[in-house]
Design an enzyme around this catalytic site. Sequence first.
Site, PDB file in Angstrom:
ATOM      1  CE  LYS A  36      36.279  42.012  41.076  1.00 48.27           C
ATOM      2  NZ  LYS A  36      35.728  43.124  41.863  1.00 48.27           N
ATOM      3  NE  ARG A 134      38.915  47.968  46.759  1.00 42.93           N
ATOM      4  CZ  ARG A 134      38.169  46.979  46.300  1.00 42.93           C
ATOM      5  NH1 ARG A 134      38.345  45.747  46.746  1.00 42.93           N
ATOM      6  NH2 ARG A 134      37.229  47.201  45.412  1.00 42.93           N
ATOM      7  CE1 TYR A 266      55.947  14.208  52.056  1.00 42.61           C
ATOM      8  CE2 TYR A 266      54.027  15.228  51.045  1.00 42.61           C
ATOM      9  CZ  TYR A 266      55.267  14.621  50.931  1.00 42.61           C
ATOM     10  OH  TYR A 266      55.814  14.443  49.695  1.00 42.61           O
ATOM     11  CG  MET A 314      52.779  19.801  44.416  1.00 44.67           C
ATOM     12  SD  MET A 314      54.479  19.801  43.860  1.00 44.67           S
ATOM     13  CE  MET A 314      55.336  20.416  45.292  1.00 44.67           C
TER      14      MET A 314
HETATM   15  C1  LIG Z   1      34.268  43.105  42.172  1.00 45.76           C
HETATM   16  C2  LIG Z   1      33.454  44.314  42.147  1.00 45.76           C
HETATM   17  C3  LIG Z   1      32.050  44.235  42.097  1.00 45.76           C
HETATM   18  C4  LIG Z   1      31.280  42.943  42.225  1.00 45.76           C
HETATM   19  O1  LIG Z   1      31.227  42.583  43.576  1.00 45.76           O
HETATM   20  P1  LIG Z   1      30.463  41.247  44.059  1.00 45.76           P
HETATM   21  O2  LIG Z   1      30.582  41.286  45.525  1.00 45.76           O
HETATM   22  O3  LIG Z   1      31.219  40.117  43.457  1.00 45.76           O
HETATM   23  O4  LIG Z   1      29.092  41.335  43.541  1.00 45.76           O
HETATM   24  C5  LIG Z   1      31.350  45.420  41.946  1.00 45.76           C
HETATM   25  N1  LIG Z   1      31.989  46.612  41.877  1.00 45.76           N
HETATM   26  C6  LIG Z   1      33.328  46.718  41.941  1.00 45.76           C
HETATM   27  C7  LIG Z   1      33.969  48.052  41.875  1.00 45.76           C
HETATM   28  C8  LIG Z   1      34.111  45.580  42.105  1.00 45.76           C
HETATM   29  O5  LIG Z   1      35.430  45.678  42.191  1.00 45.76           O
END
Ligand SMILES: *Cc1c(COP(=O)(O)O)cnc(C)c1O
Length: 394
Positions: A36, A134, A266, A314
Amino acid sequence: MAIDYNLLRVTVDLGAIQNNFRLLRSLGTALIVVVKSDAYGHGLLPVARSLEACGAESFAVGTVAEAVRLRPVVRGDIFALLGPQSAHDADVTISENITSVVSRLDQLTLLQQAAQRRDGLAPVALKFDTGMARLGFNETDTGRVLETLAKCPRVTPRWLFSHLATADDPDQVDYVRDQASRFQHIHDRLFAAGLQPRCSLVNSAGMLAYPELAWDRQRPGIALYGANPFHGSALESLGTGLRPAMHVQAPVLAVHPLPKGASISYGRTYVADQDRTVAVVGAGYADNYARSLSNKGWVVIRGQRARILGRVCMQLTAVDVTHIPDVTPDDRVDLLGGSSDAAVTPEELATWWETIPYEVFCLLGMNPRKYIPALPSPTQRRPMSCPVGSLPES
Ligand SMILES: *Cc1c(COP(=O)(O)O)cnc(C)c1O
């Protein structure tokens, strides 16, 4: 998204990701590799292709849009962890053969309607919340889930998913145990109702620390990209052998003296305590190199660590090169990773940045990337350095 008129560059070593995949697979059951958010900033398509090339069969992304982007590239199962958010999403999950991870009743209805329109079936993973609070059905929703499924004959509940909140924390084993027993209980109730879902509970930390919770599939993300989920904890050795894949570089743009008593950048937050030499590096918060690294972070130049002096700007960051001879504007600076013994690790950079490696990868990975292709299998490998080339994104 990638701003290629800036100077910061990311190189992703696909061989490192393959190394990590093989290592994890040797420990576990079957894996659903989590790609993802653009493979945690490493690039969805090149990473997925490399993983499939070394045997990955199932992939998880977040949105349906990501799944659609991935579909032409891999043959295996694709899970959309956030599930469909619209009728259009539901339609494409069916036409593109994407498994929806479903955490609301209305998503089941959306999928039933889409499957009817398309005269198809909608494979789903039922996501139950066991303690993350969640996404997901609660155990008390089980009756309603089963009733809704009974009215959605085209929706096929093949999987049961949940997600652990504390798998990376050796001090919170009890919470993992609670989640695991809730998961078992939900599984048993679904099973008693005639469903036979395959099950998946654990992420990277969960698969490394709790092999007994492997169920049918484990879902590693961060470990594939080479960060150790147990860094700094008593379980650190569980992440041994993982290799970070991301290398971030920027050029030196100027080198000049900073006399004792002079300030830099800065707000004058750094004043030289002795005569120093500074190098000004072409990277800053516009490249997602965080301003919180001001006066805290380190980079590597000519194999040596150089401390950030004053505020990160920046597109510019000043570093102390007093102890490093002959730095010139031709030099490349390693902000993360690289081959030197002094290389900055994802965990170090995250600590200075006051975040976690996940965020470091996602943010720095939004910059232009190039790829070091994975080498052929070890038997074909020749003793030479591998070429750095740009792979097309699709
Ligand atoms: C992101 C995610 C993972 C992977 O988690 P890691 O800690 O990166 O291994 C597994 N399951 C779900 C539902 C996630 O959202």
